[in-house]
Design a protein around this motif. Structure first.
Motif, short mmCIF file in Angstrom:
data_model
loop_
_atom_site.label_atom_id
_atom_site.label_comp_id
_atom_site.label_asym_id
_atom_site.label_seq_id
_atom_site.Cartn_x
_atom_site.Cartn_y
_atom_site.Cartn_z
N THR A 316 0.84 -1.20 0.00
CA THR A 316 0.00 0.00 0.00
C THR A 316 0.87 1.25 0.00
OG1 THR A 316 -1.77 -1.14 1.20
CG2 THR A 316 -1.80 1.25 1.23
N GLN A 317 1.87 1.28 0.85
CA GLN A 317 2.74 2.44 0.91
C GLN A 317 3.48 2.63 -0.41
OE1 GLN A 317 5.38 2.54 4.23
NE2 GLN A 317 6.27 4.50 3.69
N HIS A 318 3.94 1.53 -1.01
CA HIS A 318 4.69 1.62 -2.26
C HIS A 318 3.78 2.13 -3.39
CE1 HIS A 318 8.38 0.43 -4.47
NE2 HIS A 318 7.55 0.32 -5.50
N TYR A 319 2.55 1.62 -3.45
CA TYR A 319 1.65 2.04 -4.52
C TYR A 319 1.18 3.47 -4.33
CZ TYR A 319 -0.65 0.30 -8.71
OH TYR A 319 -1.00 0.06 -10.02
N LEU A 320 0.99 3.88 -3.09
CA LEU A 320 0.68 5.29 -2.83
C LEU A 320 1.85 6.18 -3.26
CD1 LEU A 320 -1.07 5.07 0.67
CD2 LEU A 320 -2.16 5.55 -1.52
N GLY A 321 3.07 5.68 -3.09
CA GLY A 321 4.24 6.40 -3.58
C GLY A 321 4.25 6.52 -5.09
N PHE A 322 3.78 5.47 -5.77
CA PHE A 322 3.65 5.50 -7.23
C PHE A 322 2.69 6.60 -7.66
CE2 PHE A 322 1.17 3.60 -10.88
CZ PHE A 322 2.12 3.88 -11.86
N PHE A 323 1.57 6.73 -6.97
CA PHE A 323 0.61 7.78 -7.29
C PHE A 323 1.19 9.15 -7.00
CE2 PHE A 323 -2.38 4.38 -7.75
CZ PHE A 323 -3.41 4.89 -8.53
N CYS A 324 1.99 9.25 -5.94
CA CYS A 324 2.65 10.51 -5.64
C CYS A 324 3.61 10.90 -6.77
CB CYS A 324 3.42 10.39 -4.32
SG CYS A 324 4.27 11.90 -3.82
N ALA A 325 4.33 9.91 -7.30
CA ALA A 325 5.24 10.17 -8.42
C ALA A 325 4.47 10.64 -9.65
CB ALA A 325 6.04 8.91 -8.74
N ILE A 326 3.30 10.06 -9.89
CA ILE A 326 2.45 10.49 -11.01
C ILE A 326 2.06 11.95 -10.84
CG2 ILE A 326 0.19 10.20 -12.10
CD1 ILE A 326 0.41 7.20 -11.50
N ARG A 327 1.62 12.31 -9.64
CA ARG A 327 1.19 13.69 -9.39
C ARG A 327 2.35 14.67 -9.59
NH1 ARG A 327 -1.53 11.06 -4.97
NH2 ARG A 327 0.05 11.80 -3.49
N GLU A 328 3.53 14.30 -9.12
CA GLU A 328 4.68 15.18 -9.29
C GLU A 328 5.04 15.35 -10.75
OE1 GLU A 328 6.05 17.02 -6.86
OE2 GLU A 328 4.37 16.20 -5.70
N ALA A 329 4.93 14.28 -11.54
CA ALA A 329 5.21 14.37 -12.97
C ALA A 329 4.22 15.29 -13.67
CB ALA A 329 5.20 12.98 -13.60
N ILE A 330 2.95 15.21 -13.27
CA ILE A 330 1.93 16.09 -13.87
C ILE A 330 2.23 17.55 -13.51
CG2 ILE A 330 -0.51 16.71 -13.83
CD1 ILE A 330 -1.14 13.74 -13.34
N LYS A 331 2.53 17.80 -12.25
CA LYS A 331 2.82 19.17 -11.82
C LYS A 331 4.03 19.74 -12.54
CE LYS A 331 0.96 18.30 -7.19
NZ LYS A 331 1.31 18.11 -5.76
N ALA A 332 5.00 18.86 -12.86
CA ALA A 332 6.21 19.30 -13.56
C ALA A 332 6.00 19.43 -15.06
CB ALA A 332 7.36 18.35 -13.27
N GLY A 333 4.83 18.97 -15.55
CA GLY A 333 4.52 19.06 -16.97
C GLY A 333 5.17 18.00 -17.84
#
Length: 357
Positions: A316-333
């Motif tokens: 769960t923690q690892h997959y939540l980290g994956f979603f965090c990485a997705i959000r950061e990539a979107i914010k960075a464009g």
């Protein structure tokens, strides 16, 4: 419920926030809804829920059909709903009839009266009025209307019928809906782009707070999925959130994000935990505390703990980290670059593992 889009990347991929009235902090999207059995995650006791990342882990997907056995809807209502009954005052609950693990749609038995599901209690036919009785008693933050989901291989006639029924049941559910709770209109259409488009058009006309996209993970191919998703999201208003079931693998999640999906179910980590597997793919730029993951059934206080609960917490923690990485990539464009790099690395890791097998 309040929802706002904060950033876009590569066309449709978007990052936002959803705020639920009983949560102290907003939850960033795209995000993961933790799957539950009768309102609680299957592999972890309630006292260990605070060990999961907050607030990312504070949104649960609950299946109303799980409560057809045990306490009656009237009893749950008298207690004060699920939040009160389970002591989940700081968690958001999203109610969806399909949970992709135990309550799967059974299209052959669905008829004009109601939707059929294969459940641990056997095959059940759920009418809109019965479904809404469950929703009214549970009092979730978010609930999806009843849908007639069909697999990819059904006939054109059956697919069209599923859309007609889903839209009709949407109107029935709204007419029977209690005060409170954000209504997510169900969208189906199988593997037919035109029917997906038609269903999205009809649901978008209704007064709903968001959208639940069903019928995925039921036989559609990898290559046809983007067109099916885009046929829906091209129609929907941008200011309302989209929740989907049936896209569990990381590559599938990335497909959904690329089409503008905001909320995802978490059956993938449940299946991994059942098999005793731990997620290990790298999360570049995301700080994931691996201290929770111990291949031992002895806790730090030297008492015996569940190894499966430990694996579940790690996954769960690892997959939540994956979603965090997705959000950061979107914010960075640079979401599309992140997506392609992730898929290529996963492919290379699978190929390497096959060579050494």
């Amino acid at each position: 419920m309040k929802f706002a889009v904060k950033a876009w990347s590569n066309g449709k991929a978007r990052a936002g926030v959803v705020q639920l009235g009983n949560l102290a902090s907003p939850i960033e999207t795209p995000c993961l809804l933790l799957s539950t059995r009768k309102g609680l995650p299957s592999f972890i006791p309630p006292d260990l829920l605070p060990s999961l990342p907050s607030p990312d882990s504070h949104l649960f997907q609950v299946c109303p059909l799980h409560f057809l056995e045990g306490l009656s809807p009237k009893t749950i209502s008298n207690v004060g709903g699920l939040h009160q009954m389970l002591g989940l005052h700081d968690y958001g609950l999203a109610a969806v009839a399909r949970d992709s693990i135990q309550c799967l749609p059974e299209w052959n038995s669905t008829n004009k009266i109601g939707a059929s599901f294969e459940t641990p209690c056997g095959r059940l036919l759920i009418k809109p009025v019965e479904y809404m009785e469950l929703i009214s008693s549970m009092r979730p933050n978010i609930w999806a209307t009843l849908a007639d989901e069909v697999p990819a291989w059904v006939s054109e006639k059956r697919n069209k019928t599923s859309v007609d029924r889903t839209v009709r049941w949407l109107d029935d559910c709204i007419a029977l809906s209690p005060a409170g709770g954000a209504v997510f209109g169900a969208i189906v259409g199988g593997s037919n782009v035109e029917e997906r488009h038609r269903c999205a058009q009809e649901v978008a006309k209704r007064n709903v707070s968001g959208y639940w996209i069903g019928g995925f993970g039921l036989g559609e191919s990898w290559d046809e999925r983007p067109a099916l998703l885009n046929a829906i999201t091209d129609i929907l208003p941008e200011e309302k959130p989209r929740l989907i079931c049936g896209l569990g693998l990381p590559e599938e999640v990335l497909q959904g994000v690329a089409s503008g999906i905001d909320l995802f179910d978490s059956v993938y980590i449940n299946h991994l935990t059942l098999g005793g597997f731990a997620l290990t793919f790298p999360l570049d730029g995301v700080d994931v505390n691996e201290s929770y993951f111990q291949l031992s059934d002895i806790g730090s206080d030297q008492t015996k703990i569940s190894l499966r609960a430990t694996v579940y917490r790690h996954n769960t923690q690892h997959y939540l980290g994956f979603f965090c990485a997705i959000r950061e990539a979107i914010k960075a464009g640079n979401f599309e670059q992140f997506r392609q790099q992730f898929i290529e690395r996963r492919r290379d890791r699978v190929a390497l593992a096959a060579v050494h097998a």
